[in-house]
Write an enzyme that holds these catalytic residues in place. Structure first.
Site, PDB file in Angstrom:
ATOM      1  N   CYS A 274      27.304  67.539 129.379  1.00  0.00           N
ATOM      2  CA  CYS A 274      26.237  66.967 129.724  1.00  0.00           C
ATOM      3  C   CYS A 274      25.547  66.409 128.310  1.00  0.00           C
ATOM      4  O   CYS A 274      25.227  65.030 128.469  1.00  0.00           O
ATOM      5  CB  CYS A 274      25.222  67.775 130.608  1.00  0.00           C
ATOM      6  N   HIS A 330      20.171  71.087 131.582  1.00  0.00           N
ATOM      7  CA  HIS A 330      21.128  70.004 131.642  1.00  0.00           C
ATOM      8  C   HIS A 330      20.262  68.821 130.887  1.00  0.00           C
ATOM      9  O   HIS A 330      19.132  68.608 130.802  1.00  0.00           O
ATOM     10  CB  HIS A 330      20.827  69.544 133.295  1.00  0.00           C
ATOM     11  N   ASP A 353      21.198  59.496 134.176  1.00  0.00           N
ATOM     12  CA  ASP A 353      22.113  60.536 133.858  1.00  0.00           C
ATOM     13  C   ASP A 353      23.669  60.078 134.041  1.00  0.00           C
ATOM     14  O   ASP A 353      23.991  60.002 135.007  1.00  0.00           O
ATOM     15  CB  ASP A 353      21.719  61.802 135.047  1.00  0.00           C
ATOM     16  N   GLU A 442       3.072  73.978 137.524  1.00  0.00           N
ATOM     17  CA  GLU A 442       3.499  74.843 138.801  1.00  0.00           C
ATOM     18  C   GLU A 442       2.486  75.636 139.586  1.00  0.00           C
ATOM     19  O   GLU A 442       1.595  76.175 138.782  1.00  0.00           O
ATOM     20  CB  GLU A 442       4.477  75.791 138.285  1.00  0.00           C
TER      21      GLU A 442
END
Length: 680
Positions: A274, A330, A353, A442
């Protein structure tokens, strides 16, 4: 035949590459080729044969074209003439002559397709003046990749090296990387990548035309950096077997990969993972002029079924037996651009991506997805937002599956995915945490609200479009006052039966406060045996709307769809603002306290009729003694230019804005500004 065709003979041409490339921030590419950016002038020198005269007043025409099948309709071919002023909103040219030389200044349209261009003097038979490469321009306000901060342009366009983050959130490691977008031959390879794409191979004319749009180019690059389904650059390999290639961890720069791909006849380079895919995509994006940065997401989810939940199934030996997975990290890229295909507010950084893990419209690519849309859970926007949203914000549920088939829920987490999202800081070798760009804190109420909205959108999308009739208004990008143009009402019938309907489509002047004015366009038609995909066109003509609109230049469009059988009504509306002309500004002099400056102003009348009582006004704090300075210019004929020189004197040092306004009997609210920084 015009005198021009018989007397202009050119001995040689100097593309003045060093000066032009310096002005266009491409000098690092070298001086062997002319490499310029959209919407910014460049100047070349024509050395004439002895006895030849270049009559500046003659009708001298030029052609700039790109691609194998250039055409005016596809915007891959531009025809333009010499004019008195350079325009920043269209192809234009000016010339200054001496006894034996001509300094020819050319400026491209800020929305022109990027690529290799030929510049031609059109004098019966075309005379080639040379080739140049046209790139996106983050320094041009009219370019869709415009980036206001010079420090960010230095980092995201011009910097040839950077840092890529890997590891885990509690132990983030740094990989220095050489992007090398200005190294010799790299720009040619980046353009070659576009020419090897399936889009170009299947329809070169359309592909070259679409290269004016950074959204399109970014999407092509996302597909072409990986090799699945095309002649892309890199093969992915996540196994431990790399004997027939290079282990992904060995790569430290993009140039070696790109050069190997090109030298081997566009055969995919083995191997990448990646961060390698992302780094190469960053190199190509920056080389083409699209601001780009590499981004790392820790705890990155791969949602295999699109439900925004990572379902981890384990057997009794604690082995993961599910398709869903969460990567320790990633890496992808973000590209900076506007998104005219979406609602306002979703411009800016777009996630893309190139790692081949997701099919988008049948192709292994992902994005560009507006980062703000990911944060807000707007999963219906283009492109691939559900996939990226899940990467940073999916919930995790864990199950155990026993040998007898029984399944028990073990637990889960709403905070495991999408941690410490990182990129290199601007101008510093430090990590910048950009998690807040992708998600709310979060566990906060906002984060849960967005998740529930995203989950709702996702269920609707998976179920297909909503049933029933739908009507939507579409407009063209070029709606300048003075022109005639079309607007469209698009109809969809998502029922199971054929329908007949009536469509009323009208335009009405409107003020900024919502007050309606006169009607300036009306369409009414009956559509019989309507299934889906019909379109109704309404022509808006200057002769009609000019009598209705006010200085706000706003028009409200309304489309009514009436089911002929049930008499049900469906309504769509949209308000448009007509573009005004551009004020061309050139500040003459060195900004310094107490020293006179001159604002050299020009504007072209876009209307097919004269403008009366025309006035330029300038105003600026500590620049115009606290009051406007006006300059009357009288009458301006149809399509003619008007000019003015207005003097002013800075009173205090520092950064200031000089505001410029143009008004007339038929045009108002035409404004622009220039930033000035005065020295003491």
């Amino acid at each position: 035949m015009s005198l021009l065709f018989t007397v202009v003979e050119i001995e040689r041409i100097d593309l003045v590459c060093e000066v032009n490339n310096t002005d266009h921030h491409t000098l690092q590419n070298g001086v062997d080729s002319l490499i310029v950016r959209r919407g910014q002038p460049f100047t070349i020198t024509l050395h004439l044969q002895p006895g030849t005269h270049f009559q500046n007043g003659d009708n001298i025409n030029f052609i700039a074209q790109t691609g194998p099948i250039p055409s005016v309709e596809a915007q891959t071919k531009a025809k333009f003439s010499l004019s008195r002023f350079i325009s920043r909103s269209s192809w234009s040219a000016t010339a200054e002559t001496s006894d034996s030389t001509v300094s020819l200044t050319v400026c491209s349209h800020p929305n022109a397709p990027i690529g290799v261009y030929k510049l031609i003097l059109d004098q019966g038979e075309g005379v080639g003046l040379g080739e140049f490469v046209l790139l996106f321009n983050p320094w041009c306000k009219q370019d869709s990749v415009y980036l206001a901060s010079e420090a960010e342009r230095e980092e995201y366009v011009l910097s040839q090296d950077g840092l890529i983050y890997r590891g885990i959130p509690k132990r983030i490691t740094v990989l220095p990387w050489t992007f090398g977008q200005f190294e010799p031959g790299i720009l040619d390879i980046c353009l070659q990548i576009l020419d090897e794409s399936p889009n170009y191979i299947s329809d070169a004319a359309l592909d070259c035309s679409e290269r004016r749009n950074p959204v399109y180019v970014t999407r092509v690059l996302s597909a072409m950096i990986n090799s699945l389904g095309d002649k892309g650059v890199l093969v992915g390999n996540w196994s431990d077997d790399h004997e027939d290639g290079v282990k992904p961890t060995v790569w430290k720069d993009s140039c070696s990969i790109l050069q190997q791909w090109s030298n081997d006849g566009c055969r995919a380079v083995r191997y990448g993972q990646c961060w390698v895919f992302a780094a190469v995509a960053c190199t190509v994006s920056r080389a083409l002029g699209i601001p780009c940065r590499v981004v790392t997401n820790y705890g990155s989810a791969r949602d295999s079924n699109g439900d925004l939940v990572m379902e981890r199934f384990y057997n009794e030996f604690d082995e993961n037996i599910a398709n869903d997975s969460i990567w320790n990290f990633h890496v992808w890229v973000e590209n900076w651009m506007t998104r005219p295909d979406l609602a306002l507010g979703y411009e800016g950084w777009q996630a893309s991506d190139p790692t081949p893990q997701h099919r988008s419209e049948g192709v292994f690519c992902c994005g560009p997805a507006p980062v703000r849309a990911i944060k807000e859970g707007e999963l219906t926007f283009k492109y691939d937002i559900p996939f990226v949203y899940a990467e940073v914000n999916a919930d995790v549920v864990e199950y155990i599956k026993l040998r007898d088939g029984r399944v028990f829920k073990m637990g889960g987490s709403t905070t495991e995915v999408g941690k410490s999202i990182s990129t290199k800081a601007v101008g510093r070798d430090e990590r910048e945490d950009i998690t807040h760009n992708y998600k709310y804190p979060e566990g906060s109420e906002e984060e849960r609200r967005v998740y529930e909205k995203a989950n709702h959108h996702n269920k609707l999308a998976q179920a297909g479009e909503e049933p029933g009739f739908h009507i939507k208004i579409k407009v063209t990008p070029d709606m300048q006052i003075g022109s005639d143009f079309d607007v469209y009402a698009e109809l969809k019938n998502n029922t199971m039966v054929t329908k007949s309907c009536r469509v009323m489509f009208y335009a009405q002047a409107v003020s900024y406060n919502g007050k309606l004015g006169e009607t300036c366009g009306l369409g009414n038609c009956l559509i019989v045996s309507y299934v889906s995909g019909s379109k109704v066109t309404l022509r808006l003509e200057y002769a009609e709307y000019s009598k209705a609109i006010n200085q706000d230049r706003m028009i409200k469009l309304v489309a009514l769809l009436i089911d002929a059988e049930t008499r049900d009504f469906y309504r769509a509306k949209k308000t448009i603002i007509l573009d005004g002309p551009e004020i061309i500004v050139n500040i003459l002099g060195v900004p310094k306290v107490g020293q006179n400056l001159v604002a050299d102003l020009a504007l072209q009348n876009p209307l097919p009729e004269p403008l009366e009582n025309c006035v330029f006004t300038i105003h600026g704090a500590n620049l115009t003694d606290g009051k406007p300075i006006t300059h009357e210019v009288g009458t301006v004929g149809p399509k003619e230019f008007v000019t003015a020189k207005v003097q002013f004197t800075p009173k205090l040092p520092g950064q200031r804005k000089i505001l410029i306004d143009f008004a007339s009997d038929k045009l108002h609210n035409v404004e622009t500004y220039e930033n000035l920084k005065q020295g003491k």
